[in-house]
Scaffold this active site. Structure first.
Site, PDB file in Angstrom:
ATOM      1  N   CYS A  47     -20.267   1.939   8.029  1.00  0.00           N
ATOM      2  CA  CYS A  47     -19.404   2.193   8.579  1.00  0.00           C
ATOM      3  C   CYS A  47     -18.141   3.498   9.174  1.00  0.00           C
ATOM      4  O   CYS A  47     -17.955   3.851   8.671  1.00  0.00           O
ATOM      5  CB  CYS A  47     -18.621   0.635   9.302  1.00  0.00           C
ATOM      6  SG  CYS A  47     -19.630  -0.716   9.339  1.00  0.00           S
ATOM      7  N   ASP A 452       0.533  39.883  20.411  1.00  0.00           N
ATOM      8  CA  ASP A 452       0.306  39.702  22.313  1.00  0.00           C
ATOM      9  C   ASP A 452       1.786  39.236  22.771  1.00  0.00           C
ATOM     10  O   ASP A 452       2.951  38.685  21.778  1.00  0.00           O
ATOM     11  CB  ASP A 452      -0.373  37.975  21.950  1.00  0.00           C
ATOM     12  CG  ASP A 452      -0.311  37.548  22.875  1.00  0.00           C
ATOM     13  OD1 ASP A 452      -0.604  37.823  23.986  1.00  0.00           O
ATOM     14  OD2 ASP A 452       0.774  36.841  23.524  1.00  0.00           O
TER      15      ASP A 452
HETATM   16 ZN    ZN Z   1     -20.045  -0.887  12.025  1.00  0.00          ZN
END
Ligand code: ZN
Length: 517
Positions: A47, A452
């Site tokens: 997950c 710059d």
């Molecule tokens: Zn999950």
């Protein structure tokens, strides 16, 4: 290889601190999305930290630095939080340039060519060494990383488009439908069609149009990104309006366009792509991710730059500023040459005339009228007719010719230093231009145009040497420091000013960087 291998290495070497991971997981902290993945032992599913499913007990969780590492350890992607939608692994891994380059190549190749031997040869190391480096830094082998990306992109196409399964198989680099079906079934324990039935059906889109959701790790300073792009939008090729960026594109001779806007609620950018061949989608999406700097790990960058007193107030007031990349490195380099020593506004107008005169016409119903000219169209073009000085015209032509002759290639750059040396060999391209190209076209987080004028002024310094000394403390994020100094004039006024409209920002940008960009 034994399955505990990558896991062990992951926890020991990956600088993954499990206590930090655990806190991020329990609070579903989106700033950690894509920085690690959680494998749940019982379900064998992995997950994202933001997964809405009930959190597992700590003792049942394993942490992995990449999705590929979780997959190699035998976990399947969760169908709820969809790991394929997480922001990418931060490109800069802190210690290994080789791994960053190899990752860039895997991204650019559209996943198809060569295999690990070829990849190793391109980054200049042996394949066993490359494998070791990948395991150490990403917790997974190069082929597992490539395979996971291929699968994730296929899953994204199944969920987010209405392409036929054979088109999905082609577009995600599986070659044939049988291999694609087998890989999806093995990973998800479902057929591609069953997976498509599971998700909310993608809204019907006109032919050749696709909608994608590209996640980032918050914060993301969208207004700053948009303002920077707006000030430099080449008329006819790019349009910024109503908080949306849009541009024409050309890939393999196929014209198209894309449009990007912010979806703040979901920490993502909403992207609409119009292109005739779905096999190009992977490349288009990868390029858009780079252009909008979606893989950046901003909290880490902010923390590193924070100690500098000039930057601290800016970082606090305007968190999440990214380094804008580009769609096409050749186009960006031409833009950088046009911008030498004139105002942003002047350079933008010149670029518009250049596109109108030498770019292919393009008709889309949304303000886009031209494609940016290809190198072939500029190699011998009479550029003084659109207002370039003789010297600049010659520099642009020389660059275009070098690209046509194959002396300079913008694709698959392995060694940035060597590339920049070749670029600087073109008369009229100096260190400032090269650093600017490195910053925006190569995505080098530490590139820094120290010559710059805008940067010198922002810090009240007198010369390049002082600026370079000051910038030592900003490594390896000097490009981000430059963006902050260009974008926000001074801490005091930044704090006072409410940055409510991107128009304000556009003005401040124009004012602030006109001397040099
Ligand atoms: Zn999950």
């Amino acid at each position: 290889m034994d399955r505990a291998g990558p896991l062990l290495q992951a926890s020991r070497l990956m600088t993954l601190d499990w206590q930090v991971c655990s806190r991020a997981r329990l609070s579903r902290d989106p700033r950690f999305d894509g920085k690690f993945f959680i494998g749940v032992i019982g379900s064998r599913v992995y997950c994202r930290p933001i997964c809405p499913a009930p959190t597992a007990k700590e003792k049942n969780c394993r942490y992995f630095p990449t999705a590929a590492a979780a997959a190699e350890a035998g976990f399947r992607p969760c169908l709820r939080c969809r790991p394929e939608c997480s922001p990418g692994t931060p490109a800069w891994l802190g210690t290994s340039n080789t791994v960053s380059r190899a990752l860039r190549l895997i991204g650019e190749s559209g996943l198809e060519d060569g295999g690990i031997e070829n990849l190793a040869e391109r980054v200049g190391v042996g394949s066993r060494h490359l494998r070791r480096l990948f395991i150490r830094h990403l917790g997974a082998s190069p082929s597992a990383v490539a395979q996971t990306r291929r699968l994730h992109f296929a899953k994204k196409l199944i969920d987010e488009t209405r392409l036929s399964m054979s088109e999905v198989a082609q577009a995600s680099g599986f070659g044939c439908v049988r291999r694609f079906n087998a890989a999806i079934r093995k990973t998800y324990k479902r057929t591609p069609t069953q997976i498509r039935r599971l998700v909310r059906q993608a809204k019907s889109q006109p032919e050749n149009q696709y909608l994608f959701t590209l996640r980032f790790r918050p914060p993301y300073h969208w207004k700053g990104m948009l303002a920077f792009l707006a000030a430099r939008a080449t008329p006819g090729v790019e349009v910024v309006e109503a908080d949306t960026y849009r541009r024409s594109i050309s890939l393999n001779g196929l014209p198209g366009y894309f449009e990007v806007s912010l979806d703040e609620v979901h920490n993502s950018l909403a992207v609409q792509v119009q292109i005739g061949d779905p096999r190009l989608l992977f490349l288009v999406i990868e390029r858009i991710r780079c252009m909008f700097d979606l893989n950046a790990d901003w909290p880490r960058i902010g923390k590193s730059l924070g100690p500098d007193p000039e930057l601290a107030a800016r970082l606090r007031a305007e968190p999440g500023l990214r380094v804008p990349g580009c769609w096409d490195p050749f186009e960006l380099s031409v833009r950088a040459i046009l911008g030498q020593q004139i105002t942003v506004k002047g350079a933008t107008a010149l670029a518009g005339r250049l596109a109108r005169s030498f770019g292919q016409t393009f008709s889309a119903p949304n303000g886009l009228t031209h494609l940016f000219p290809a190198p072939e169209a500029l190699a011998h073009a009479k550029l003084t007719t659109v207002g370039l000085t003789t010297k600049r015209a010659e520099t642009v032509r020389a660059l275009a010719r070098a690209v046509c002759d194959g002396q300079i290639g913008f694709q698959r750059i392995i060694d940035s230093e060597a590339f920049l040396t070749r670029l600087c060999a073109i008369p009229g391209i100096g260190a400032w231009t090269a650093q600017y190209v490195a910053m925006r076209a190569l995505g080098e987080p530490d590139a820094f145009p120290s010559g710059d004028l805008g940067l010198l002024r922002a810090l009240g310094l007198r010369n390049v040497r002082e600026l370079e000394a000051r910038a030592e403390g900003w490594r390896p994020w000097r490009a981000y420091a430059a963006m902050y100094l260009w974008s926000f004039p001074s801490p005091a006024s930044a704090a006072k000013r409410s940055v409510s409209t991107s128009k304000d920002l556009v003005e401040s940008l124009k004012h602030n960087v006109q001397a040099s960009l």
